[in-house]
Design an enzyme around this catalytic site. Structure first.
Site, PDB file in Angstrom:
ATOM      1  N   ASP A 121       4.909   3.847  -3.748  1.00 31.71           N
ATOM      2  CA  ASP A 121       5.182   4.631  -2.554  1.00 31.71           C
ATOM      3  C   ASP A 121       6.496   4.114  -1.978  1.00 31.71           C
ATOM      4  O   ASP A 121       6.540   3.051  -1.373  1.00 31.71           O
ATOM      5  CB  ASP A 121       4.031   4.473  -1.558  1.00 31.71           C
ATOM      6  CG  ASP A 121       4.292   5.173  -0.243  1.00 31.71           C
ATOM      7  OD1 ASP A 121       5.338   5.826  -0.101  1.00 31.71           O
ATOM      8  OD2 ASP A 121       3.444   5.051   0.663  1.00 31.71           O
ATOM      9  N   ASN A 141       8.290   5.686   0.297  1.00 29.83           N
ATOM     10  CA  ASN A 141       8.476   6.159   1.672  1.00 29.83           C
ATOM     11  C   ASN A 141       9.867   6.743   1.884  1.00 29.83           C
ATOM     12  O   ASN A 141      10.465   6.608   2.953  1.00 29.83           O
ATOM     13  CB  ASN A 141       8.186   5.042   2.684  1.00 29.83           C
ATOM     14  CG  ASN A 141       6.728   5.034   3.105  1.00 29.83           C
ATOM     15  OD1 ASN A 141       6.167   6.062   3.489  1.00 29.83           O
ATOM     16  ND2 ASN A 141       6.093   3.875   3.008  1.00 29.83           N
ATOM     17  N   ASP A 186       6.391   9.382  -3.476  1.00 30.50           N
ATOM     18  CA  ASP A 186       5.844   8.465  -4.478  1.00 30.50           C
ATOM     19  C   ASP A 186       6.579   8.727  -5.793  1.00 30.50           C
ATOM     20  O   ASP A 186       6.631   9.866  -6.268  1.00 30.50           O
ATOM     21  CB  ASP A 186       4.347   8.683  -4.654  1.00 30.50           C
ATOM     22  CG  ASP A 186       3.597   8.513  -3.339  1.00 30.50           C
ATOM     23  OD1 ASP A 186       3.121   7.400  -3.084  1.00 30.50           O
ATOM     24  OD2 ASP A 186       3.519   9.490  -2.570  1.00 30.50           O
ATOM     25  N   GLU A 231      -1.260   0.070  -0.728  1.00 34.37           N
ATOM     26  CA  GLU A 231      -2.076   0.075   0.504  1.00 34.37           C
ATOM     27  C   GLU A 231      -3.545  -0.248   0.198  1.00 34.37           C
ATOM     28  O   GLU A 231      -4.450   0.490   0.562  1.00 34.37           O
ATOM     29  CB  GLU A 231      -1.944   1.391   1.254  1.00 34.37           C
ATOM     30  CG  GLU A 231      -0.698   1.480   2.107  1.00 34.37           C
ATOM     31  CD  GLU A 231      -0.815   2.462   3.253  1.00 34.37           C
ATOM     32  OE1 GLU A 231      -1.207   2.024   4.353  1.00 34.37           O
ATOM     33  OE2 GLU A 231      -0.514   3.658   3.048  1.00 34.37           O
ATOM     34  N   ASP A 291      -4.128  10.133   1.620  1.00 33.74           N
ATOM     35  CA  ASP A 291      -3.144  11.163   1.956  1.00 33.74           C
ATOM     36  C   ASP A 291      -2.064  11.289   0.888  1.00 33.74           C
ATOM     37  O   ASP A 291      -1.171  12.129   1.012  1.00 33.74           O
ATOM     38  CB  ASP A 291      -2.521  10.925   3.339  1.00 33.74           C
ATOM     39  CG  ASP A 291      -2.120   9.483   3.587  1.00 33.74           C
ATOM     40  OD1 ASP A 291      -2.398   8.617   2.736  1.00 33.74           O
ATOM     41  OD2 ASP A 291      -1.534   9.203   4.652  1.00 33.74           O
ATOM     42  N   HIS A 292      -2.151  10.481  -0.172  1.00 33.40           N
ATOM     43  CA  HIS A 292      -1.219  10.543  -1.295  1.00 33.40           C
ATOM     44  C   HIS A 292      -1.938  11.028  -2.554  1.00 33.40           C
ATOM     45  O   HIS A 292      -3.163  10.881  -2.689  1.00 33.40           O
ATOM     46  CB  HIS A 292      -0.645   9.161  -1.605  1.00 33.40           C
ATOM     47  CG  HIS A 292       0.213   8.596  -0.526  1.00 33.40           C
ATOM     48  ND1 HIS A 292       1.578   8.504  -0.625  1.00 33.40           N
ATOM     49  CD2 HIS A 292      -0.115   8.066   0.687  1.00 33.40           C
ATOM     50  CE1 HIS A 292       2.067   7.953   0.475  1.00 33.40           C
ATOM     51  NE2 HIS A 292       1.061   7.668   1.283  1.00 33.40           N
ATOM     52  N   ASN A 316      -0.940   5.560  -4.001  1.00 31.90           N
ATOM     53  CA  ASN A 316      -1.210   4.921  -2.717  1.00 31.90           C
ATOM     54  C   ASN A 316      -2.597   5.388  -2.290  1.00 31.90           C
ATOM     55  O   ASN A 316      -2.781   6.552  -1.925  1.00 31.90           O
ATOM     56  CB  ASN A 316      -0.155   5.322  -1.679  1.00 31.90           C
ATOM     57  CG  ASN A 316      -0.419   4.696  -0.315  1.00 31.90           C
ATOM     58  OD1 ASN A 316      -1.563   4.521   0.102  1.00 31.90           O
ATOM     59  ND2 ASN A 316       0.639   4.388   0.407  1.00 31.90           N
TER      60      ASN A 316
END
Length: 264
Positions: A149, A151, A220, A34, A249-250, A7
């Site tokens: 991802d 989530n 993930d 994303e 941030d991943h 991501n």
């Protein structure tokens, strides 16, 4: 064959990092989430220049997924069939391999925002639609890998502070149940096939020095079908890109498939 997911939280911002990462990690397929780019803004030429091809489903400002591959892919499916959704969250492609066609899917599963919210209910419905479609897809493509991802942190060991997160979005029981429903199709969490270092995560909030403190979640995942599971030789998280300047941030997750592993 190496399959990876990342991501990137805006491909426009992170494109140089993605290209550099592919230079150091020449995987056969990289699933991105994303993108936050409209279809006509996808930087195809940048990938072509380094020897890759791409299929994508873009959406301006939000969402968007892609599969970056070395070889040509076929039978491209954008989003979950028969599930009306304007959000671009899924892209399925088919790659050739020495053991036959492999279905590679990039998924950006809904976040859910907060337990009990409209977005949370949408998330659970979306996972229900995903499971129903995957059940059919596995009949067509027994060799299937769905990366992305999700989530969802599947278990407390995937959470830096389980007590603090208990009952919250990303770790709530209905979400974890939805993840288990996918596993129930015969899919395997490739990361958990191997002994891993404790507190290995894939996402860290930008706030409160979360990465520095390793206050993260493992959300993930690479899920492999029963037909691919015997070939999986490794699955690792690459933390290095999270330390970049202006990082996502991943962190990427990479699964290695070794065609010599499976019994004759």
């Amino acid at each position: 064959m190496k399959l990876a997911t990342w991501n990137v939280n805006s491909l426009k911002v992170r494109l140089p990092q993605v290209l550099d990462w592919l230079g150091d990690n020449p995987v056969e397929a990289l699933c991105l989430q994303e993108l936050k780019l409209a279809d006509d803004s996808f930087p195809l030429d940048a990938f072509t220049e380094i020897g890759y091809r791409a299929k994508w489903a873009g959406q301006k400002t939000y969402n968007g997924v892609a599969v970056i591959t070395k070889a040509e892919c076929s039978d491209v499916q954008r989003n979950i069939p028969d599930y009306e959704d304007p959000q671009q969250r899924l892209l399925a492609t088919t790659l050739d391999s020495p053991v036959g066609a492999i279905r590679v899917i990039s998924a950006y599963c809904p976040n859910g925002q907060a337990v009990g919210s409209d977005k949370y209910e949408y998330k659970l419905r979306w996972f229900g639609a995903l499971r129903a479609w995957l059940e059919r897809e596995l009949q067509r493509y027994p060799r299937l890998a769905i990366l992305g991802d999700y989530n969802i942190a599947p278990a407390d060991e995937d959470v830096h502070d389980p007590a603090k997160w208990e009952g919250e979005v990303l770790v709530s029981e209905p979400e974890r149940s939805a993840f288990r429903d996918l596993i129930g199709l015969g899919l395997t969490d490739a990361f958990r096939m191997f002994e891993q270092e404790e507190k290995t995560f894939t996402w860290w909030d930008y706030r409160r020095y979360a990465f520095r403190r390793n206050a993260g979640l493992r959300i993930d995942h690479v899920l492999l079908s029963e037909a691919l599971r015997p070939y999986c030789a490794a699955c690792v998280v690459d933390r290095k890109p999270r330390a970049n300047e202006q990082p996502s941030d991943h962190a990427p997750v990479i699964a290695t498939l070794d065609w010599a592993r499976a019994p004759a």
